[in-house]
Design a protein around this motif. Structure first.
Motif, PDB file in Angstrom:
ATOM      1  N   LYS A   1     -11.970  -3.482  24.338  1.00 48.45           N
ATOM      2  CA  LYS A   1     -10.241  -4.328  24.446  1.00 48.45           C
ATOM      3  C   LYS A   1     -10.659  -4.883  22.952  1.00 48.45           C
ATOM      4  O   LYS A   1      -9.545  -4.817  21.720  1.00 48.45           O
ATOM      5  CB  LYS A   1     -10.101  -5.494  24.789  1.00 48.45           C
ATOM      6  CG  LYS A   1      -9.649  -4.759  25.851  1.00 48.45           C
ATOM      7  CD  LYS A   1      -9.365  -6.737  27.197  1.00 48.45           C
ATOM      8  CE  LYS A   1      -7.789  -7.022  26.622  1.00 48.45           C
ATOM      9  NZ  LYS A   1      -7.809  -8.229  27.758  1.00 48.45           N
ATOM     10  N   ALA A   2     -11.938  -5.208  21.446  1.00 49.41           N
ATOM     11  CA  ALA A   2     -12.314  -5.956  20.459  1.00 49.41           C
ATOM     12  C   ALA A   2     -11.817  -4.474  19.747  1.00 49.41           C
ATOM     13  O   ALA A   2     -11.344  -4.498  18.877  1.00 49.41           O
ATOM     14  CB  ALA A   2     -13.877  -5.951  20.920  1.00 49.41           C
ATOM     15  N   GLU A   3     -12.893  -3.941  19.992  1.00 53.71           N
ATOM     16  CA  GLU A   3     -11.860  -1.846  19.943  1.00 53.71           C
ATOM     17  C   GLU A   3     -11.103  -2.158  19.042  1.00 53.71           C
ATOM     18  O   GLU A   3     -10.136  -1.920  17.786  1.00 53.71           O
ATOM     19  CB  GLU A   3     -12.735  -0.796  19.604  1.00 53.71           C
ATOM     20  CG  GLU A   3     -14.217  -1.061  20.000  1.00 53.71           C
ATOM     21  CD  GLU A   3     -14.832  -0.239  20.773  1.00 53.71           C
ATOM     22  OE1 GLU A   3     -14.832   0.636  21.275  1.00 53.71           O
ATOM     23  OE2 GLU A   3     -16.541   0.150  20.797  1.00 53.71           O
ATOM     24  N   SER A   4      -9.982  -2.096  20.055  1.00 54.28           N
ATOM     25  CA  SER A   4      -7.930  -1.574  20.228  1.00 54.28           C
ATOM     26  C   SER A   4      -7.847  -2.688  19.386  1.00 54.28           C
ATOM     27  O   SER A   4      -7.446  -2.057  18.308  1.00 54.28           O
ATOM     28  CB  SER A   4      -7.580  -1.440  21.512  1.00 54.28           C
ATOM     29  OG  SER A   4      -8.334  -0.467  22.440  1.00 54.28           O
ATOM     30  N   GLY A   5      -7.583  -4.408  19.493  1.00 57.56           N
ATOM     31  CA  GLY A   5      -7.496  -5.303  18.731  1.00 57.56           C
ATOM     32  C   GLY A   5      -8.282  -5.139  17.410  1.00 57.56           C
ATOM     33  O   GLY A   5      -6.771  -5.171  16.143  1.00 57.56           O
ATOM     34  N   ARG A   6      -9.207  -4.059  16.614  1.00 60.24           N
ATOM     35  CA  ARG A   6      -8.710  -4.094  15.588  1.00 60.24           C
ATOM     36  C   ARG A   6      -8.500  -3.599  14.951  1.00 60.24           C
ATOM     37  O   ARG A   6      -7.983  -3.277  13.662  1.00 60.24           O
ATOM     38  CB  ARG A   6     -10.726  -4.113  15.476  1.00 60.24           C
ATOM     39  CG  ARG A   6     -11.046  -3.478  13.865  1.00 60.24           C
ATOM     40  CD  ARG A   6     -12.558  -3.831  13.874  1.00 60.24           C
ATOM     41  NE  ARG A   6     -12.572  -3.796  12.842  1.00 60.24           N
ATOM     42  CZ  ARG A   6     -12.772  -2.456  11.676  1.00 60.24           C
ATOM     43  NH1 ARG A   6     -12.107  -1.001  12.010  1.00 60.24           N
ATOM     44  NH2 ARG A   6     -12.776  -2.058   9.416  1.00 60.24           N
TER      45      ARG A   6
ATOM     46  N   GLY B   1      -5.488  -2.059  16.295  1.00 55.86           N
ATOM     47  CA  GLY B   1      -4.562  -2.611  15.540  1.00 55.86           C
ATOM     48  C   GLY B   1      -4.354  -2.853  15.037  1.00 55.86           C
ATOM     49  O   GLY B   1      -2.749  -3.021  14.180  1.00 55.86           O
ATOM     50  N   ILE B   2      -4.829  -3.887  14.753  1.00 58.04           N
ATOM     51  CA  ILE B   2      -4.812  -4.280  13.117  1.00 58.04           C
ATOM     52  C   ILE B   2      -4.836  -3.505  11.877  1.00 58.04           C
ATOM     53  O   ILE B   2      -4.564  -3.581  10.797  1.00 58.04           O
ATOM     54  CB  ILE B   2      -5.876  -5.711  12.942  1.00 58.04           C
ATOM     55  CG1 ILE B   2      -5.463  -6.646  14.007  1.00 58.04           C
ATOM     56  CG2 ILE B   2      -5.928  -5.919  11.406  1.00 58.04           C
ATOM     57  CD1 ILE B   2      -6.832  -7.252  13.966  1.00 58.04           C
ATOM     58  N   VAL B   3      -5.780  -2.726  12.128  1.00 63.32           N
ATOM     59  CA  VAL B   3      -5.867  -2.064  10.660  1.00 63.32           C
ATOM     60  C   VAL B   3      -4.544  -0.717  10.630  1.00 63.32           C
ATOM     61  O   VAL B   3      -3.758  -0.764   9.039  1.00 63.32           O
ATOM     62  CB  VAL B   3      -6.756  -0.768  11.260  1.00 63.32           C
ATOM     63  CG1 VAL B   3      -6.793   0.886   9.961  1.00 63.32           C
ATOM     64  CG2 VAL B   3      -8.283  -1.370  10.693  1.00 63.32           C
ATOM     65  N   VAL B   4      -3.975  -0.153  11.774  1.00 61.08           N
ATOM     66  CA  VAL B   4      -3.185   0.071  11.588  1.00 61.08           C
ATOM     67  C   VAL B   4      -1.783  -0.548  11.157  1.00 61.08           C
ATOM     68  O   VAL B   4      -0.542   0.243  10.384  1.00 61.08           O
ATOM     69  CB  VAL B   4      -2.242   0.589  13.340  1.00 61.08           C
ATOM     70  CG1 VAL B   4      -0.802   1.576  12.911  1.00 61.08           C
ATOM     71  CG2 VAL B   4      -3.286   2.178  13.638  1.00 61.08           C
ATOM     72  N   ALA B   5      -1.133  -1.323  11.302  1.00 60.67           N
ATOM     73  CA  ALA B   5      -0.270  -2.779  11.497  1.00 60.67           C
ATOM     74  C   ALA B   5      -0.295  -2.848  10.055  1.00 60.67           C
ATOM     75  O   ALA B   5       0.346  -3.090   9.388  1.00 60.67           O
ATOM     76  CB  ALA B   5      -0.139  -3.742  12.187  1.00 60.67           C
ATOM     77  N   ASP B   6      -1.143  -3.411   9.476  1.00 61.64           N
ATOM     78  CA  ASP B   6      -1.832  -2.838   8.456  1.00 61.64           C
ATOM     79  C   ASP B   6      -1.691  -2.367   6.909  1.00 61.64           C
ATOM     80  O   ASP B   6      -0.759  -2.368   6.171  1.00 61.64           O
ATOM     81  CB  ASP B   6      -3.046  -3.881   7.655  1.00 61.64           C
ATOM     82  CG  ASP B   6      -3.923  -5.268   8.250  1.00 61.64           C
ATOM     83  OD1 ASP B   6      -3.068  -5.796   8.746  1.00 61.64           O
ATOM     84  OD2 ASP B   6      -4.572  -5.754   7.954  1.00 61.64           O
ATOM     85  N   LEU B   7      -1.385  -1.274   7.373  1.00 65.08           N
ATOM     86  CA  LEU B   7      -1.068   0.634   6.892  1.00 65.08           C
ATOM     87  C   LEU B   7      -0.082   0.104   7.077  1.00 65.08           C
ATOM     88  O   LEU B   7       0.865   0.522   5.949  1.00 65.08           O
ATOM     89  CB  LEU B   7      -1.951   0.747   7.539  1.00 65.08           C
ATOM     90  CG  LEU B   7      -2.948   1.868   7.173  1.00 65.08           C
ATOM     91  CD1 LEU B   7      -4.082   2.344   7.534  1.00 65.08           C
ATOM     92  CD2 LEU B   7      -3.773   1.575   5.731  1.00 65.08           C
ATOM     93  N   PHE B   8       0.351   0.792   7.568  1.00 61.03           N
ATOM     94  CA  PHE B   8       2.522   0.113   7.647  1.00 61.03           C
ATOM     95  C   PHE B   8       3.311  -0.517   6.801  1.00 61.03           C
ATOM     96  O   PHE B   8       3.667  -0.218   6.236  1.00 61.03           O
ATOM     97  CB  PHE B   8       2.920  -0.092   8.801  1.00 61.03           C
ATOM     98  CG  PHE B   8       4.361   0.301   9.088  1.00 61.03           C
ATOM     99  CD1 PHE B   8       4.564   1.813   9.432  1.00 61.03           C
ATOM    100  CD2 PHE B   8       5.083  -1.423   9.800  1.00 61.03           C
ATOM    101  CE1 PHE B   8       6.046   1.685   9.197  1.00 61.03           C
ATOM    102  CE2 PHE B   8       6.665  -0.614   9.434  1.00 61.03           C
ATOM    103  CZ  PHE B   8       6.884   0.713   9.780  1.00 61.03           C
ATOM    104  N   GLY B   9       2.631  -2.031   7.353  1.00 59.00           N
ATOM    105  CA  GLY B   9       3.140  -3.235   6.030  1.00 59.00           C
ATOM    106  C   GLY B   9       3.253  -2.846   4.490  1.00 59.00           C
ATOM    107  O   GLY B   9       3.827  -2.633   3.713  1.00 59.00           O
ATOM    108  N   ALA B  10       1.500  -2.386   4.821  1.00 50.38           N
ATOM    109  CA  ALA B  10       1.314  -2.018   2.944  1.00 50.38           C
ATOM    110  C   ALA B  10       1.981  -0.695   2.617  1.00 50.38           C
ATOM    111  O   ALA B  10       2.332  -0.806   0.971  1.00 50.38           O
ATOM    112  CB  ALA B  10      -0.684  -2.528   2.483  1.00 50.38           C
ATOM    113  N   LEU B  11       1.524   0.458   3.091  1.00 52.91           N
ATOM    114  CA  LEU B  11       2.352   1.724   2.604  1.00 52.91           C
ATOM    115  C   LEU B  11       3.845   1.442   2.282  1.00 52.91           C
ATOM    116  O   LEU B  11       5.159   1.852   1.689  1.00 52.91           O
ATOM    117  CB  LEU B  11       2.103   2.451   3.442  1.00 52.91           C
ATOM    118  CG  LEU B  11       0.713   2.814   3.580  1.00 52.91           C
ATOM    119  CD1 LEU B  11       0.431   3.639   4.531  1.00 52.91           C
ATOM    120  CD2 LEU B  11       0.176   3.054   1.807  1.00 52.91           C
ATOM    121  N   SER B  12       4.792   0.199   3.381  1.00 52.70           N
ATOM    122  CA  SER B  12       6.406   0.289   3.359  1.00 52.70           C
ATOM    123  C   SER B  12       6.651  -0.373   2.737  1.00 52.70           C
ATOM    124  O   SER B  12       7.358  -0.187   1.554  1.00 52.70           O
ATOM    125  CB  SER B  12       6.949  -0.583   4.760  1.00 52.70           C
ATOM    126  OG  SER B  12       6.475   0.323   5.222  1.00 52.70           O
TER     127      SER B  12
END
Length: 383
Positions: free
Chosen positions: A314-319, A321-332
């Motif tokens: 769950k800790a790996e999954s949480g991290r 998810g943050i990486v993917v969401a950050d990437l989406f926000g920054a690239l968008s």
């Protein structure tokens, strides 16, 4: 030895989306399989998470090795049932092409950020890849696969109710008439069940090897308790690595044998004479018996509670998810930071979100990490 195919096995039926001469040295399904194997999306599965993030160790399964194992099991099922092995193998090799980096955690994160744009589904993304995004051929986008392969991928989980198909699937159906309301071929059903068999057994194998599960946990599980007893009765006390391997291979064998027996029983009852009779049967014909279906659900519940929800996972999954969401926000927000080929696809409309999602979904775990470091300007992700 070549065994004649059953009359209800699949034969190439409706050609390809884009007309092209067929190969003289390969069947259409062999050609589909080879196009999957040579695709960039397939190669990237080597560094995409199955359960454990790829940098956890070299011995855990990735999406690539999982897909290869699903293909082997699907072929075994089809060989026993006199079905078209190559079609089932092709579907097995392709079924996870649409997965994001970091496994289901990445998919959940992309689905959340795309909530206003239709969401994200890895099965639909697989279709986008094989019909559009894998752009290497001169005459067409995608891989130009046969009707049967596209049908099997579109109906991955069975018939699609009218109006329930997501936009890319509905568009493909309008173009190729995939008969979404019917069941897929027996080969597609075999590939789907092979996926269940593979992850029920192999994810538990990886869980034990990681130390998050222990062999004693398996002694209380149906299927594995009998397998462990059989191994110990034959070989005595074994080192844990040998014991888990011998246990898991018996688990796979038991599930395959059950599926073959139950499928034969259903075929004898329905008596389909053609592949189209299979599609109109009104039920899955490749399936587990009732008792094995209960075992299947028990194993899935066990893995969800003891492995997928383990604090470390769950800790790996949480991290992730943050990486993917950050990437989406920054690239968008800054599409000019996309690679040049991807920048050219951006047209300043809502399509930008989907283009960014396509770019992220194709990333491997490690490339997503490096892109996060590049475009998110060193923003820290919680450890």
């Amino acid at each position: 030895m070549n065994v004649p195919l059953a009359p209800y096995a699949s034969l190439p039926r409706a050609g390809r989306r884009h007309s092209e001469p067929e190969a003289t040295d390969r069947t259409p399904f062999q050609r589909d399989r080879d196009r999957i194997l040579h695709s960039a999306a397939f190669r990237r599965l080597q560094y995409k998470t199955q359960v454990f993030v790829c940098d956890e160790g070299d011995h855990y399964r990735s999406r690539l090795t999982h897909s290869l194992e699903v293909g082997q099991i699907a072929r075994s099922l089809c060989r026993s049932l006199a079905l078209e092995e190559t079609l089932a193998e092709t579907l097995a090799l392709a079924h996870d092409l649409g997965h994001t980096p970091f496994g289901h955690a990445g998919e959940v994160a992309l689905d959340r950020v795309l909530a206003d744009c239709g969401g994200f589904d890895h099965n639909v993304q697989t279709l986008r890849i094989v019909t559009r995004l894998e752009a290497r051929y001169a005459a067409f986008d995608g891989l130009n696969l046969t009707w049967d392969t596209l049908e099997g991928l579109a109906k991955h989980n069975g018939p699609v109710a009218p109006g329930a198909a997501l936009a890319p699937v509905a568009a493909l159906d309008r173009d190729m008439d995939l008969r979404l309301g019917t069941w897929p071929s027996l080969e597609a059903q075999a590939a789907a069940l092979a996926d269940d068999i593979a992850y029920n057994n192999h994810d538990i194998d990886d869980g034990v090897r990681s130390g998050l599960l222990c062999l004693d946990d398996l002694r209380d599980l149906p299927l594995f308790c009998e397998a462990i007893a059989a191994v110990e009765a034959r070989h005595g006390k074994l080192p844990p690595t040998r014991l888990i391997h011998e246990t898991v291979r018996r688990g796979v064998r038991a599930m395959v044998a059950d599926a073959v027996a139950e499928t034969r029983r259903r075929l004898a009852k329905v008596q389909p004479e053609t592949a189209d009779d299979v599609r109109m049967a009104g039920q899955a014909l490749v399936a587990f018996s009732n008792s094995m279906a209960e075992t299947d659900q028990t194993l899935k519940t066990f893995m969800r509670e003891r492995l997928f929800h383990h604090p470390r996972i769950k800790a790996e999954s949480g991290r992730a998810g943050i990486v993917v969401a950050d990437l989406f926000g920054a690239l968008s927000a800054r599409p000019e930071t996309l690679p040049p080929g991807w920048q050219r696809r951006v047209d300043g409309t809502r399509r930008t979100a989907r283009i960014v999602a396509d770019y992220i979904a194709g990333m491997t775990d490690r490339f997503a990490e490096s892109e996060h470091a590049r475009v998110c300007q060193g923003d820290r992700v919680p450890e």
